[in-house]
Design a protein around this motif. Structure first.
Motif, PDB file in Angstrom:
ATOM      1  N   LEU A  49       0.825  -1.205   0.000  1.00 51.52           N
ATOM      2  CA  LEU A  49       0.000   0.000   0.000  1.00 51.52           C
ATOM      3  C   LEU A  49       0.861   1.258   0.000  1.00 51.52           C
ATOM      4  O   LEU A  49       1.989   1.257   0.494  1.00 51.52           O
ATOM      5  CB  LEU A  49      -0.913   0.025   1.230  1.00 51.52           C
ATOM      6  N   ASP A  50       0.285   2.332  -0.492  1.00 54.12           N
ATOM      7  CA  ASP A  50       0.915   3.647  -0.422  1.00 54.12           C
ATOM      8  C   ASP A  50       0.465   4.275   0.899  1.00 54.12           C
ATOM      9  O   ASP A  50      -0.421   5.118   0.941  1.00 54.12           O
ATOM     10  CB  ASP A  50       0.475   4.483  -1.637  1.00 54.12           C
ATOM     11  N   TRP A  51       1.065   3.858   1.991  1.00 54.34           N
ATOM     12  CA  TRP A  51       0.595   4.202   3.326  1.00 54.34           C
ATOM     13  C   TRP A  51       1.114   5.546   3.830  1.00 54.34           C
ATOM     14  O   TRP A  51       0.523   6.141   4.729  1.00 54.34           O
ATOM     15  CB  TRP A  51       0.953   3.107   4.332  1.00 54.34           C
ATOM     16  N   ALA A  52       2.211   6.057   3.297  1.00 53.86           N
ATOM     17  CA  ALA A  52       2.758   7.329   3.771  1.00 53.86           C
ATOM     18  C   ALA A  52       1.785   8.456   3.439  1.00 53.86           C
ATOM     19  O   ALA A  52       1.191   8.489   2.360  1.00 53.86           O
ATOM     20  CB  ALA A  52       4.118   7.590   3.142  1.00 53.86           C
ATOM     21  N   GLY A  53       1.586   9.382   4.384  1.00 52.59           N
ATOM     22  CA  GLY A  53       0.681  10.501   4.158  1.00 52.59           C
ATOM     23  C   GLY A  53       0.088  10.996   5.454  1.00 52.59           C
ATOM     24  O   GLY A  53       0.528  10.629   6.551  1.00 52.59           O
ATOM     25  N   VAL A  54      -0.930  11.843   5.318  1.00 51.71           N
ATOM     26  CA  VAL A  54      -1.591  12.453   6.475  1.00 51.71           C
ATOM     27  C   VAL A  54      -2.992  11.860   6.616  1.00 51.71           C
ATOM     28  O   VAL A  54      -3.745  11.795   5.641  1.00 51.71           O
ATOM     29  CB  VAL A  54      -1.672  13.988   6.323  1.00 51.71           C
TER      30      VAL A  54
END
Length: 153
Positions: A49-54
């Motif tokens: 998953l593209d889990w990095a973020g806010v």
């Protein structure tokens, strides 16, 4: 007569030999199926998953209107956690923590390392589920309020 017996014996050996090969193929196919079913899926939230973020959400609060939670997860496994207590007796109070997080062995959950212990979250597609102290998903009427939604990709 000896030739007939010899011919019969050769035919019998040939047929038995063919039957043994068929049995070996059947066994081989069964073994292949068992191996295929034993293959473990190595995909996890961590690596798929593209889990990095806010992530943001408002979680329930016992003595205020709610806790606005903003959690930023960075690729280097650091975080910034901001929690604002809304409408409490002393007004709005904001707590901010930074630190590192670690993934569990399965790559499905993270634990924030904080001075006050730590929070645990299950990582999903564009959302985080806050977990209880034992690492279980929170259930009940307010369960949806413990989900943080990704706001910045």
């Amino acid at each position: 007569m000896k030739k007939v017996v010899l011919l019969f014996a050769v035919a019998a050996v040939t047929l038995v030999g063919c039957n043994n090969d068929e049995k070996k193929e059947t066994i081989s196919e069964e073994n292949t199926e068992n191996v295929e079913s034993a293959i473990v899926d190595i995909h996890s939230s961590e690596n798929s998953l593209d889990w990095a973020g806010v992530y943001e959400g408002t979680t329930p609060c016992a003595d205020c209107k709610g806790i606005k939670t903003v959690l930023e997860l960075n690729e280097d496994q650091t975080f910034i956690l901001s929690q604002t207590y809304l409408g409490g007796s002393t007004g709005e109070n904001e707590l901010k923590q930074t630190g590192e997080f670690i993934w569990n062995h399965a790559g499905a959950m993270i634990r924030l390392r904080t001075e006050t212990g730590g929070f645990q979250y299950k990582v999903g597609e564009n959302q985080l589920w806050m977990l209880d102290v034992k690492g279980n998903t929170i259930e009940g009427d307010l369960a949806d309020m413990y989900i943080l939604k990704k706001t910045i990709q």
